[in-house]
Design a protein around this motif. Structure first.
Motif, mmCIF file in Angstrom:
data_model
loop_
_atom_site.group_PDB
_atom_site.id
_atom_site.type_symbol
_atom_site.label_atom_id
_atom_site.label_comp_id
_atom_site.label_asym_id
_atom_site.label_seq_id
_atom_site.Cartn_x
_atom_site.Cartn_y
_atom_site.Cartn_z
ATOM 1 N N LYS A 1 68.746 -9.592 14.649
ATOM 2 C CA LYS A 1 68.281 -9.584 16.035
ATOM 3 C C LYS A 1 67.179 -10.626 16.193
ATOM 4 C CE LYS A 1 69.410 -4.823 17.097
ATOM 5 N NZ LYS A 1 68.881 -3.473 17.307
ATOM 6 N N PRO A 2 66.928 -11.076 17.418
ATOM 7 C CA PRO A 2 65.911 -12.100 17.641
ATOM 8 C C PRO A 2 64.528 -11.729 17.092
ATOM 9 C CG PRO A 2 67.256 -11.844 19.592
ATOM 10 C CD PRO A 2 67.692 -10.766 18.654
ATOM 11 N N GLU A 3 64.179 -10.426 17.137
ATOM 12 C CA GLU A 3 62.853 -10.022 16.612
ATOM 13 C C GLU A 3 62.755 -10.308 15.118
ATOM 14 O OE1 GLU A 3 64.665 -6.624 18.125
ATOM 15 O OE2 GLU A 3 64.844 -8.438 19.331
ATOM 16 N N ARG A 4 63.835 -10.023 14.411
ATOM 17 C CA ARG A 4 63.840 -10.286 12.963
ATOM 18 C C ARG A 4 63.836 -11.788 12.705
ATOM 19 N NH1 ARG A 4 64.602 -7.178 8.705
ATOM 20 N NH2 ARG A 4 64.559 -4.972 9.196
ATOM 21 N N PHE A 5 64.535 -12.492 13.555
ATOM 22 C CA PHE A 5 64.589 -13.950 13.383
ATOM 23 C C PHE A 5 63.189 -14.536 13.544
ATOM 24 C CE2 PHE A 5 65.286 -18.288 15.139
ATOM 25 C CZ PHE A 5 65.794 -18.855 13.979
ATOM 26 N N LYS A 6 62.422 -13.932 14.447
ATOM 27 C CA LYS A 6 61.054 -14.402 14.679
ATOM 28 C C LYS A 6 60.225 -14.263 13.381
ATOM 29 C CE LYS A 6 57.359 -13.851 18.079
ATOM 30 N NZ LYS A 6 56.245 -13.169 17.406
ATOM 31 N N THR A 7 60.332 -13.091 12.753
ATOM 32 C CA THR A 7 59.583 -12.881 11.493
ATOM 33 C C THR A 7 60.087 -13.835 10.414
ATOM 34 O OG1 THR A 7 60.052 -10.586 12.063
ATOM 35 C CG2 THR A 7 58.647 -10.957 10.165
ATOM 36 N N LEU A 8 61.387 -13.997 10.370
ATOM 37 C CA LEU A 8 61.945 -14.915 9.374
ATOM 38 C C LEU A 8 61.374 -16.320 9.570
ATOM 39 C CD1 LEU A 8 63.962 -15.829 7.160
ATOM 40 C CD2 LEU A 8 65.721 -15.995 8.918
ATOM 41 N N MET A 9 61.297 -16.750 10.823
ATOM 42 C CA MET A 9 60.772 -18.092 11.102
ATOM 43 C C MET A 9 59.308 -18.224 10.664
ATOM 44 S SD MET A 9 63.021 -20.163 12.072
ATOM 45 C CE MET A 9 62.088 -21.540 12.680
ATOM 46 N N GLU A 10 58.548 -17.147 10.867
ATOM 47 C CA GLU A 10 57.138 -17.187 10.437
ATOM 48 C C GLU A 10 57.069 -17.348 8.915
ATOM 49 O OE1 GLU A 10 55.769 -14.418 14.193
ATOM 50 O OE2 GLU A 10 55.658 -13.564 12.161
ATOM 51 N N VAL B 1 71.599 -19.529 10.415
ATOM 52 C CA VAL B 1 71.523 -18.075 10.488
ATOM 53 C C VAL B 1 72.193 -17.560 11.765
ATOM 54 C CG1 VAL B 1 69.875 -16.143 10.594
ATOM 55 C CG2 VAL B 1 69.329 -18.142 9.208
ATOM 56 N N GLU B 2 72.970 -16.480 11.609
ATOM 57 C CA GLU B 2 73.574 -15.870 12.798
ATOM 58 C C GLU B 2 72.597 -14.877 13.427
ATOM 59 O OE1 GLU B 2 78.346 -16.400 12.130
ATOM 60 O OE2 GLU B 2 77.495 -14.481 11.544
ATOM 61 N N VAL B 3 72.333 -15.096 14.693
ATOM 62 C CA VAL B 3 71.396 -14.238 15.440
ATOM 63 C C VAL B 3 72.152 -13.693 16.648
ATOM 64 C CG1 VAL B 3 69.172 -14.171 16.669
ATOM 65 C CG2 VAL B 3 69.460 -15.738 14.740
ATOM 66 N N HIS B 4 72.011 -12.391 16.906
ATOM 67 C CA HIS B 4 72.687 -11.778 18.059
ATOM 68 C C HIS B 4 71.754 -10.767 18.709
ATOM 69 C CE1 HIS B 4 75.803 -10.000 20.557
ATOM 70 N NE2 HIS B 4 76.583 -11.028 20.214
#
Ligand code: PEP
Ligand code: MN
Length: 337
Positions: free
Chosen positions: A315-324, A297-300
């Motif tokens: 964005k990193p915040e969205r990536f955090k939710t995705l990881m959860e 996944v591309e994260v910026h």
């Protein structure tokens, strides 16, 4: 392999075809019918060129029963291939998450993103140093300087680094510095590059070409494997179709097909597949649901000002939710993260 020959073929022509097939170390049996005669070829037919056989004027049809790839085929290797990368594993029960920016832009950017994706639970850091761009006027990457920054980010976070190689002259450097060497979609059929990468000891992340079939992707993996490197990870990253709403069309069925045809791990890149940041999370989840061995996944941190692919970066915040969400799904699918 089955070769169908016209019944009016002179006897010596049939014999000639039969002998030619036998030189490939195969057992050939002849069945004669009223309208056709059929040669059944048993053994390793990978060295036989179908087109050469089909070029005989009496040959009606040549059909392969076995796939043309061998080392990549599940037929000869039943168990899933598990690839070790430093202290991590890709394939088998594991679910790998590779995350990071499309390209390395500067030290602060890559260090911040590396720390953030690690905090969220990513197992690998991605970032392009040498960029394959459609336009020669677009940002081409920080090149060797970018590679140094990736190494620095690895030192800081412990995350293994994944980055794209563009040419054979960089192989020695990449083998030394990079944990997983990525071959981009545009280079999937750069056979000279693939053959040279077959001689290295580092795993290769091979992305599916823009309009490559599943068989072509597996044949490209075979190029790498035939030179001795069996650590190949395949990546579905969307293919070009008539649809223009998304950048590419994510072919999720390719994951299932590849899992059936091959023992190699397969991951999905929903960022390049869709080209739209708001599709990345659901497509990543769908990829895990169909059995992908991982996602990339591309994260910026600042997509609007990204030098490359900001429109498809989360964005990193969205990536955090995705990881959860991915972690919860992985648990229910009994996958290890
Ligand atoms: C990338 O992963 O940065 C990339 C360029 O992807 P692809 O080769 O799939 O277009
Ligand atoms: Mn990109």
């Amino acid at each position: 392999m089955v070769v169908v020959i016209r019944a009016d073929a002179p006897r010596q022509e049939v014999e000639k075809i039969k002998e030619r097939l036998e030189t490939a170390d195969c057992k050939v049996s002849l069945m004669e019918g009223k309208d056709y005669c059929v040669l059944g070829v048993i053994g390793d037919t990978s060295g036989i060129d179908v087109n050469e056989v089909a070029a005989n004027e009496y040959v009606e049809k040549v059909m392969r029963v076995q796939q043309s790839y061998k080392l990549a085929s599940r037929m000869f290797h039943m168990n899933d291939t598990v690839i070790r990368v430093r202290d991590k594993v890709i394939g088998g029960q594991e679910l790998a998450v590779i995350a990071g920016p499309c390209s390395v832009e500067n030290e602060a950017q890559i260090l911040e993103l590396a720390k953030k994706v690690k905090e969220c639970g990513a197992g690998f850091l991605r970032g392009g140093a040498f960029k394959a761009r459609t336009s020669p006027y677009s940002f081409q990457g920080m090149k060797l300087e970018g590679l140094e920054l990736l190494k620095h980010a690895r030192e800081e976070t412990g995350l293994p680094i994944v980055t794209e190689i563009m040419s054979t002259d960089m192989i020695e450097k990449f083998e030394e510095d990079v944990d997983i060497i990525q071959v981009g979609a545009r280079n999937m059929q750069n056979f000279e590059l693939l053959k040279e990468l077959g001689k290295v000891t580092k795993p290769i992340l091979l992305k599916r070409g823009l309009s490559a079939t599943i068989e072509e992707l597996l044949m490209s993996a075979e190029y790498i494997m035939s030179e001795g490197n069996s650590n190949v990870i395949l990546c579905e990253r969307g293919i070009r179709t008539f649809e223009t709403y998304t950048r590419n069309t994510l072919d999720l069925s390719a994951v299932l097909a590849i899992k059936k045809l091959s023992h190699l791990p397969v991951i999905v890149d929903p960022s390049h597949a869709s080209g739209l940041w708001w599709m990345v999370e659901p497509l990543a989840m769908a990829s895990v649901a169909v059995g992908a061995d991982g996602i990339m996944v591309e994260v910026h941190n600042d997509p609007e000002n990204a030098k490359c692919d900001g429109q498809q970066s989360i964005k990193p915040e969205r990536f955090k939710t995705l990881m959860e969400d991915v972690t919860a799904m992985a648990r229910s699918l009994r996958r290890i993260m």
